[in-house]
Every structure is written in C-alpha cells, then in structure tokens.
Design an enzyme around this catalytic site. Sequence first.
Site, mmCIF file in Angstrom:
data_model
loop_
_atom_site.group_PDB
_atom_site.id
_atom_site.type_symbol
_atom_site.label_atom_id
_atom_site.label_comp_id
_atom_site.label_asym_id
_atom_site.label_seq_id
_atom_site.Cartn_x
_atom_site.Cartn_y
_atom_site.Cartn_z
ATOM 1 N N HIS A 26 5.278 -4.783 9.049
ATOM 2 C CA HIS A 26 5.328 -6.144 9.578
ATOM 3 C C HIS A 26 5.631 -7.143 8.474
ATOM 4 O O HIS A 26 4.752 -7.864 7.998
ATOM 5 C CB HIS A 26 4.015 -6.477 10.295
ATOM 6 C CG HIS A 26 3.905 -5.816 11.633
ATOM 7 N ND1 HIS A 26 2.706 -5.483 12.211
ATOM 8 C CD2 HIS A 26 4.863 -5.433 12.518
ATOM 9 C CE1 HIS A 26 2.930 -4.926 13.389
ATOM 10 N NE2 HIS A 26 4.229 -4.872 13.592
ATOM 11 N N HIS A 86 3.482 2.129 11.858
ATOM 12 C CA HIS A 86 2.344 1.913 12.764
ATOM 13 C C HIS A 86 2.083 3.089 13.687
ATOM 14 O O HIS A 86 1.039 3.150 14.328
ATOM 15 C CB HIS A 86 2.609 0.668 13.621
ATOM 16 C CG HIS A 86 3.091 -0.486 12.815
ATOM 17 N ND1 HIS A 86 4.426 -0.772 12.640
ATOM 18 C CD2 HIS A 86 2.422 -1.400 12.087
ATOM 19 C CE1 HIS A 86 4.557 -1.826 11.852
ATOM 20 N NE2 HIS A 86 3.357 -2.220 11.491
ATOM 21 N N GLU A 142 0.109 -0.524 16.185
ATOM 22 C CA GLU A 142 -0.707 0.652 15.837
ATOM 23 C C GLU A 142 -1.627 1.028 17.002
ATOM 24 O O GLU A 142 -1.814 2.214 17.309
ATOM 25 C CB GLU A 142 -1.535 0.372 14.581
ATOM 26 C CG GLU A 142 -2.378 1.580 14.183
ATOM 27 C CD GLU A 142 -3.342 1.301 13.050
ATOM 28 O OE1 GLU A 142 -2.981 0.538 12.122
ATOM 29 O OE2 GLU A 142 -4.467 1.838 13.092
ATOM 30 N N SER A 159 1.137 -9.460 10.810
ATOM 31 C CA SER A 159 0.560 -8.395 9.991
ATOM 32 C C SER A 159 -0.955 -8.460 10.115
ATOM 33 O O SER A 159 -1.582 -9.440 9.700
ATOM 34 C CB SER A 159 0.979 -8.578 8.529
ATOM 35 O OG SER A 159 0.072 -7.918 7.668
ATOM 36 N N CYS A 216 0.861 -1.187 0.000
ATOM 37 C CA CYS A 216 0.000 0.000 0.000
ATOM 38 C C CYS A 216 0.900 1.241 0.000
ATOM 39 O O CYS A 216 2.127 1.144 0.157
ATOM 40 C CB CYS A 216 -0.852 0.000 1.263
ATOM 41 S SG CYS A 216 0.182 0.015 2.752
HETATM 42 S S1 SF4 Z 1 -2.882 2.431 7.306
HETATM 43 FE FE1 SF4 Z 1 -1.425 0.723 7.134
HETATM 44 S S2 SF4 Z 1 -2.289 -0.645 5.589
HETATM 45 FE FE2 SF4 Z 1 -3.338 1.348 5.401
HETATM 46 S S3 SF4 Z 1 -2.222 2.541 3.851
HETATM 47 FE FE3 SF4 Z 1 -1.339 3.050 5.838
HETATM 48 S S4 SF4 Z 1 0.365 1.608 6.127
HETATM 49 FE FE4 SF4 Z 1 -0.946 0.777 4.509
#
Ligand code: SF4
Length: 320
Positions: free
Chosen positions: A41, A74, A126, A222, A12
């Site tokens: 992760h 996170h 997170e 993850s 992402c």
């Molecule tokens: S919140 Fe986490 S999964 Fe979503 S875009 Fe950001 S890093 Fe990626």
Amino acid sequence: MRVIMASPRGFCAGVERAIAIVEQAIEAHDAPVYVRHEIVHNARVVKDLEAQGAIFVEELHQIPDGAVTIFSAHGVPASVEAEAERRALPVYDATCPLVSKVHNHGLRFAREGRNIVLIGHAGHAEVEGTLGQIPAPVHLVATPENVGALPLADDAPVAYLTQTTLSVDETRAVIAALHARFADCVGPDVADICYATQNRQTAVRALAERVDAIIVVGAANSSNSTRLAEIARSCGVPAWLVSDAEAFDPAWLNGIMRLGITAGASAPDVLVQELIARLGQSRDLSVSELDGIRENVSFSLPPALRRPSQRFGPRTARAG
Ligand code: SF4
C-alpha cells in the site's frame, strides 16, 4: 529544528520481498506483468513499478490469458488462487510469509472444528484474503464491544487470529475480552502481529517521549502506517500521516522545536529523505536517529525467480 528519526522505520522484509518479486518477474519475463491489487500500500512504490512495466489491476478478469500474474503482499482468498489455476495463469505469489502463517493457523483451527474469530479491519485486503483462505465461517471483530455481540454460546470452543498490522495494545484488549467471555479460547496472543509492525510501534512510542510532534510517512490505506500515527497521538503528541513531502503543510510545525519522523512498513526511504529535504528548505535542521531494535529478517524469493535456469515459461501454472 531538531529532527529525530525512529528506528526501525520503513520497509519490512515482506515488502522488500514483494517488490523484488515484481522486479525479478519483469526481468525474467519482460513487461508487462500483472499485479492483482497494489503490491504494497504505497503509491510511490506502485508508480515506480508501473514505470518498469507492471500493470496493477483489482481483479483477475482484468488480466489477459497467459499473462504473468503476481498476488500482492496482503494475500488473496482461495477463490482467487483457484480462478488463476483454472485459467492456467503463471502466478508468482508475493503474499508475505507472515500473512501465510496466519492463514495456516486458520486452517488448523478450522480442522479442529473451533469457532474462528478474526481480529482485524473489515475491507482491508489482508483481511479479505484471510477470510477467503479459511474453509469455515469466520467472525470478524475489531473491538471488545464486537466480542460481546458475537452470536456464539459462551461455552463454545473459540480460536482467534489477528491481522498482522494491528495496534498491539488495542488487540490485547480484544483478546482479553475474548478470554473473559469464552472459557475455551485459544489463539496466538499478539504473536501474529508481525515483527515489523511491533517494532515500528515500539519505536514510535520511544520517539514520542522525545519530540513535540511526529510525522508518519505512509499511505492512508496502509494499516500499519495508520496505526503508527494513532499510537503517536495516544502518547500525547500531535501526529500527521503524510503520503509524501508534498502532502505536508509547513504551518503544522509552528512552535515545534523537536520533530519526530517515522515511516510505515510500505513507505520507501526516499519519501523520508524528500520530506527532510523539504523541511530543510525553510529552516536549519539537525537530524539524528534513535537507537532501536535491529532487524535482520529476510524472506527468500520464489524458487523460479531465484534460479534463472528453472524459470517457468509463459504457460506454466503457478510458481512459488
Ligand atoms: S506482515 Fe506485512 S508488515 Fe509484516 S512483514 Fe509482512 S508485509 Fe511487512
């Protein structure tokens, strides 16, 4: 065997940004740079960055004075930011902007004096960061049953936040329980579950309709990868979460004609390619990809890593 890949899958924008911050910091300051917690992760990502000169630690006291320091995607509690500032560590913050958005919602709800409920999984980095960013008591819940047990009056003003990587459907059930119990309840619905999490969950559902089994490439720690495997199973297909090609057992595929593959947001594409290569060692494959939502999200790097002329020196506190 037919192999059908989900789309979107894998990295992402937040993960790409976090990795780029470590790589650019090494380029700007030379190795080593110190990263608090796994930057994302995934063990392969961590290993690759270690080979470039990153040193991963869990706590700030493990970082020498003056060393370039990076906070993971996170996010971190405010106490960690304060400690880094006290020690004048030069910091790059790789917290995903979508996680920071949740922190900002929490700060606003705290200012409004609402009782804050965070929907998320205890112990996840997170969640630890979000709990530590909000200067008010926060109740952590994961299930509708947890909502029933909250030590709050039913007429209390409540606001909720969510971890960014939850199952959309499970989170809706918790939100419904909050609204059912508390008349004065506000929150983002599932909008704080990030676009990447939502898109990968939509894609794995579409994949599950077309295949006999699904392999999710991603780490066991993850959150979004774990959710993908759970969702595949909830759709009625066997699903396995594998960290890499070696972790996969060919015996799982006895009788499987159509195999689906997806990957969590922190899993690099090379791991998917290695898995396909391993599958191809023992059988003929036809590989295709489902159509899916096209993502065009990107996040900019901290200014000090974008403009070389403005990079900070080793004793300058905080960039970002
Ligand atoms: S919140 Fe986490 S999964 Fe979503 S875009 Fe950001 S890093 Fe990626």
